[in-house]
Design an enzyme around this catalytic site. Structure first.
Site, PDB file in Angstrom:
ATOM      1  N   GLU A  96      -6.956  -7.575  -0.677  1.00  0.00           N
ATOM      2  CA  GLU A  96      -7.397  -7.543   0.719  1.00  0.00           C
ATOM      3  C   GLU A  96      -8.898  -7.266   0.746  1.00  0.00           C
ATOM      4  O   GLU A  96      -9.324  -6.116   0.766  1.00  0.00           O
ATOM      5  CB  GLU A  96      -6.662  -6.467   1.535  1.00  0.00           C
TER       6      GLU A  96
ATOM      7  N   GLU B  49       0.832  -1.211   0.000  1.00  0.00           N
ATOM      8  CA  GLU B  49       0.000   0.000   0.000  1.00  0.00           C
ATOM      9  C   GLU B  49       0.867   1.263   0.000  1.00  0.00           C
ATOM     10  O   GLU B  49       0.625   2.199   0.771  1.00  0.00           O
ATOM     11  CB  GLU B  49      -0.956  -0.021   1.202  1.00  0.00           C
TER      12      GLU B  49
END
Length: 636
Positions: A266, A186
């Site tokens: 995710e 991320e």
């Protein structure tokens, strides 16, 4: 007839294997099929249905059980992070044994029939201490983490030169089960947006793993995050949960990857808890419905988490948005498998959804582990922490005119005690101030051994004390876990600024780095109890105090849950193992998970508690047969 010696036989076999390497591994391939918008495994279209499990949060003796349950739920892959600081707590000292035996974990997954999506960082977030980065990086005062900073990259290079060669043999194309490898994590949510850093990592990963290894990135569902987090040569994937429109999220991924598989790396089955939060829950039906919709689109999905586990010891992370918020010990995450690895209704519902898209393995789901309510244990006081420094800091203190941080003292986790003298008489309440929010993260203050109160980061920056010139002031500082997400991950601990008392700057400190875990792992306090006439046992004391007791064996070593009803805040060890933090008054978590194999079925089990603020008059703890992760759970 002549016989061949062993060396000649070896050379012949090696030559045959080398010549037929494509016969041995030729059928094993994993790649991205941009033409047909899918992954391709062994020449055929492939869709993974994966779940996250972090080996660092599950005791190694339970890895196989959890993996089998994930396989029986219908998964064909798992996803796991590699926390750098879990393997290199001290710079240059690597640990891959026991609970840290990553290759054993990969092997068990392979034996179970599960492919692996590996996330080796170097930064992982994961609500893990400092996002997996080692705290010793912060000994460089000007280091810029997660960037092309030379000090940071030098450390990353050294770590990856150890880790990635171990991983290469586990790549699917080399006969193992790792199908893809995530680079960083991320990164688009980090302020630096340093493409040179990401290019360096891409080159590093390709150097050690080979240019044909499927590398990918994962980022949140915004244009900024996808822009700063993605880079050519690494497949860009996205993450989102049940509060997001699937079509909108995958449309965003398509803007960055016009061709290739749709991937939610995710998909959130639950969420984390901070101290002071309500226990997080995510609706089972929403999870199941959205999973089915994504799978029907041909998307590959990883469910985060599938088995949450526990932040044992000091491994929890923290967030800092408007203020510092530490993550609780339990990482149950409201996941399909509970913190103790038990199948939940959410798992069974997800299994029914998966059944519509692939064959579920035949046979029953492995059952929940046996649980035991062992009942109450009354603890006795060992003594105030500041009277036990010969045991907890045998090397003695470091003298410094001004406070030193945990990192400067090379005491990266746990607790340190700062001691000095009052510079003058204080007959009336006088303000003790932590300017610039310099206590990281909680400070327990005593004068002449009498507990005065607490300074807490972002919460309590001033308290009042009284005393006489020359009185001893002790400040025990607790590291509550380093920030794991955002721009404040360079989260140094301890007293980072001077403490000011009235008009005086406190100086001339004795600083005690406390190695509490080593003392307890060596058998203290039980083995260190005086054999002479004991000091009369007093009632509970306020401030940092150790207590101890024993759980009598009953022939069974089953999972259990420890509740410290009416205790305030502290740390617990069972048989020398640090279970983690408790803080029932702030909640939501009320019990600590105790894996059965930690207990002895035949010998007394040692319980050690460091209560930081104040124990209840009864000084009892209780072992239950079920968790209580919410402050609204029924009492004991």
């Amino acid at each position: 007839m002549e016989t061949m010696d062993s060396k000649a036989i070896f050379l012949l076999v090696f030559t045959c294997l080398a010549g037929n390497i494509h016969l041995v591994f030729g059928a094993r391939s994993f790649s991205i099929d941009y033409k047909n918008n899918c992954f391709e495994k062994d020449g055929k279209p492939f869709q993974y249905i994966s779940g996250s499990m972090h080996y660092s949060r599950v005791p190694h003796y339970y890895w196989k059980d959890r993996l089998q349950k994930m396989y029986m739920a219908g998964l064909n892959a798992i996803q796991t992070y590699v926390p750098w600081n879990f393997h290199e707590e001290q710079q240059g000292v690597y640990n891959f044994s026991g609970h840290r035996d990553l290759e054993h974990f990969l092997d068990l997954a392979n034996q179970t029939g599960l492919l692996v999506i590996l996330r080796p960082g170097p930064y992982i977030c994961a609500e893990w201490e400092m996002g997996g980065l080692p705290a010793w990086l912060l000994q460089k005062p000007n280091i810029v983490l997660r960037s092309a900073d030379t000090d940071y990259l030098g450390a990353v290079n050294s770590w990856m030169a150890v880790l990635l060669p171990k991983m290469k043999r586990w790549l699917y194309t080399n006969g193992g089960n790792i199908i893809s490898v995530q680079v960083e994590n991320e990164y688009g949510s980090y302020y630096a947006c340093d493409y040179n850093y990401m290019r360096h990592l891409r080159t590093l990963f390709q150097l050690f793993l080979g240019e044909n290894t499927v590398l990918f990135t994962t980022d949140g569902n915004t244009d900024k995050e996808m822009t700063c987090g993605s880079l050519e040569g690494m497949y860009a994937t996205i993450d989102f949960g049940t509060d997001t429109k699937i079509s909108q999220a995958f449309s965003r991924q398509r803007r960055f990857e016009p061709r290739g598989p749709l991937v939610n790396s995710e998909f959130y089955t639950g969420w984390l808890d901070h101290w002071g939060d309500q226990h997080a829950e995510v609706d089972t039906q929403k999870v199941s419905t959205m999973l089915g919709e994504m799978l029907s689109m041909g998307a590959s999905v990883n469910m985060y988490m599938f088995e949450g586990g526990t932040n044992f010891g000091y491994w929890n992370g923290a967030d800092h948005d408007n203020r510092f918020r530490s993550v609780v010990t339990s990482y149950d995450y409201n996941a399909p498998l509970s913190e103790a690895g038990d199948p939940t209704e959410k798992l069974l519902t997800i299994q029914d959804t998966i059944r519509k898209f692939r064959e579920i393995p035949e046979g029953p789901m492995p059952p929940a582990s046996s649980k035991m309510a062992y009942g109450f244990v009354t603890l006795t006081m060992v003594g105030e922490l500041n009277r036990l420094l010969d045991t907890l800091c045998p090397q003695g203190p470091v003298k410094s005119q001004y406070p030193l941080s945990f990192e400067e003292m090379k005491q990266f986790y746990g607790f340190m005690l700062y001691r000095t003298k009052l510079p003058r008489d204080l007959p009336e309440n006088t303000a003790l101030i932590s300017p610039l929010n310099g206590v990281r993260d909680r400070a327990y203050v005593s004068v002449n051994g009498v507990f005065q109160g607490i300074l807490e980061r972002d919460v309590t920056l001033v308290m009042n004390i009284t005393g006489k010139q020359g009185d001893q002031i002790d400040v025990l500082v607790e590291n509550m876990g380093r920030v794991n997400f955002g721009s404040k991950i360079n989260d140094r601990k301890g007293l980072l600024t001077h403490l000011i008392l009235g008009m005086d700057v406190l100086k001339d400190w004795l600083i005690f780095p406390l190695n509490i875990d080593e003392a307890i792992a060596s058998g203290w306090p039980q083995s260190g109890m005086r054999r002479s006439t004991p000091t009369p046992i007093r009632g509970p004391s306020t401030g940092p105090v150790f207590y101890q007791g024993t759980l009598a064996p009953n022939g069974l070593a089953w999972d259990t849950f420890l509740r410290l009803t009416d205790w305030t805040k502290g740390q617990v060890w069972i048989n020398g193992v640090n279970l983690g933090r408790y803080w029932p008054k702030r909640g939501p978590q009320q019990t600590l998970y105790v894996p059965g194999p930690l207990l002895s079925p035949t010998q007394p089990n040692n319980i050690t508690v460091l209560e930081l603020e104040g124990a209840p008059p009864h000084t009892r703890v209780v072992f239950l047969d079920r968790p209580q992760l919410s402050s609204t759970a029924s009492g004991t």
